[in-house]
Design an enzyme around this catalytic site. Structure first.
Site, short mmCIF file in Angstrom:
data_model
loop_
_atom_site.label_atom_id
_atom_site.label_comp_id
_atom_site.label_asym_id
_atom_site.label_seq_id
_atom_site.Cartn_x
_atom_site.Cartn_y
_atom_site.Cartn_z
N ASN A 14 0.84 -1.21 0.00
CA ASN A 14 0.00 0.00 0.00
C ASN A 14 0.87 1.26 0.00
O ASN A 14 0.55 2.24 -0.67
CB ASN A 14 -0.95 -0.01 1.19
CG ASN A 14 -2.21 -0.81 0.89
OD1 ASN A 14 -3.05 -0.38 0.12
ND2 ASN A 14 -2.30 -2.00 1.47
N MET A 90 0.85 -3.05 12.00
CA MET A 90 0.11 -4.05 12.75
C MET A 90 0.33 -3.90 14.25
O MET A 90 0.86 -4.79 14.92
CB MET A 90 0.50 -5.45 12.26
CG MET A 90 0.32 -5.65 10.76
SD MET A 90 -1.33 -5.21 10.18
CE MET A 90 -2.15 -6.77 10.40
N HIS A 109 -8.00 -1.22 5.96
CA HIS A 109 -8.26 -2.54 6.54
C HIS A 109 -8.86 -3.44 5.47
O HIS A 109 -9.74 -3.01 4.72
CB HIS A 109 -9.20 -2.41 7.73
CG HIS A 109 -9.44 -3.72 8.41
ND1 HIS A 109 -8.47 -4.34 9.19
CD2 HIS A 109 -10.51 -4.55 8.40
CE1 HIS A 109 -8.94 -5.49 9.63
NE2 HIS A 109 -10.17 -5.64 9.16
N GLU A 174 -7.33 -2.15 -2.74
CA GLU A 174 -6.65 -1.34 -1.72
C GLU A 174 -5.73 -0.34 -2.38
O GLU A 174 -5.64 0.82 -1.97
CB GLU A 174 -5.84 -2.24 -0.76
CG GLU A 174 -6.68 -3.15 0.10
CD GLU A 174 -5.86 -3.85 1.19
OE1 GLU A 174 -5.00 -3.22 1.81
OE2 GLU A 174 -6.08 -5.06 1.40
C1 GAR Z 1 -3.08 -4.81 3.85
O1 GAR Z 1 -3.94 -5.78 3.32
C2 GAR Z 1 -3.80 -3.94 4.84
O2 GAR Z 1 -5.12 -3.69 4.49
C3 GAR Z 1 -3.71 -4.76 6.10
O3 GAR Z 1 -2.41 -5.29 6.08
C4 GAR Z 1 -2.00 -5.47 4.73
C5 GAR Z 1 -0.67 -4.81 4.55
O4 GAR Z 1 -0.15 -5.06 3.28
N1 GAR Z 1 -3.96 -3.99 7.27
C6 GAR Z 1 -4.59 -4.44 8.34
O5 GAR Z 1 -4.94 -5.60 8.45
C7 GAR Z 1 -4.84 -3.42 9.42
N2 GAR Z 1 -5.73 -3.94 10.41
P1 GAR Z 1 0.99 -4.15 2.69
O6 GAR Z 1 2.11 -4.12 3.74
O7 GAR Z 1 1.41 -4.86 1.45
O8 GAR Z 1 0.41 -2.80 2.44
#
Ligand code: GAR
Length: 215
Positions: A14, A90, A109, A174
């Site tokens: 993201n 996280m 999320h 996302e």
């Molecule tokens: C993403 O899917 C985000 O939505 C989730 O962690 C992932 C991170 O991926 N976030 C949560 O679960 C927050 N509660 P990334 O490091 O590739 O962006």
């Protein structure tokens, strides 16, 4: 130009979507720092390669949540951001931290909140047999994965889906909705007012996205 700090814990896809939008000229923003609580977060490397200042703050080195959050806030505030962007960060955040950034702290999320807060959202969606799943960008409140919704994207749950196929379908969305939400904020179209989202986007940019597979 508005300043943002991005917090990550891992892969950072993201964050990469935000960097890509900035580089493409579609997100007028100064990404002043990327901060991770994990030294092995792949996103730290990616950010550094893009020339962005990175910091690692080891949460296990602090006596408790408040102490870590205070150090994190100190580090963030040195960059004087207009907006703090949680991108796969996280950690449960303390009330004091969340209050300090009220109206300028957003999260993404991987579910259609308020369904499936917490972890393993895709697996839980499959187990529940829901037909629609997705992701949510929201202002952060002290409750985990909760807060005024800015934008949501919906994707279908298809026969034969597993956690990998469903999470990939959601992740594609996302990467669209998060740059959109940040764009609204930095363009002054989005703010939090008395706990409610105020969005002045035009009709070409609706705050809900339906994945093409649903049509
Ligand atoms: C993403 O899917 C985000 O939505 C989730 O962690 C992932 C991170 O991926 N976030 C949560 O679960 C927050 N509660 P990334 O490091 O590739 O962006």
């Amino acid at each position: 130009m508005k300043r943002i700090v991005i917090l990550i814990s891992g892969r950072g896809s993201n964050m990469e979507a935000l960097i890509a939008a900035r580089d493409a000229g579609t997100l007028p923003v100064n990404i002043v720092a990327v901060i991770s609580n994990r030294v092995d977060a792949k996103g730290l490397e990616t950010a550094a390669k893009s020339g962005i200042t990175t910091h690692f703050i080891n949460h296990t080195a602090f006596a408790g949540r408040e102490a870590f959050d205070a150090r994190l806030a100190q580090c963030i505030d040195e960059f004087q951001p207009d907006l703090v962007v949680l991108a796969g960060f996280m950690r449960i955040l303390s009330d004091g931290f969340v209050r300090h950034y009220e109206g300028r702290l957003i999260n993404i999320h991987p579910s259609l909140l308020p369904s499936f807060p917490g972890l393993h959202t895709h697996q839980r969606a499959l187990e529940e047999g829901v037909r629609i799943h997705g992701c949510t960008v929201h202002f952060v409140t002290p409750t985990l994965d909760h807060g005024p919704v800015i934008i949501q994207a919906a994707v279908p749950v298809l026969d034969g889906d597993d956690e990998a196929s469903l999470s990939a379908r959601v992740l594609r969305q996302e990467h669209i909705v998060y740059p959109q939400a940040v764009r609204w904020f930095v363009e002054g179209k989005l703010r939090l007012e008395n706990g409610c989202v105020r969005l002045a986007a035009d009709q070409a940019e609706p705050p809900v996205l339906i994945a093409p597979e649903i049509r």
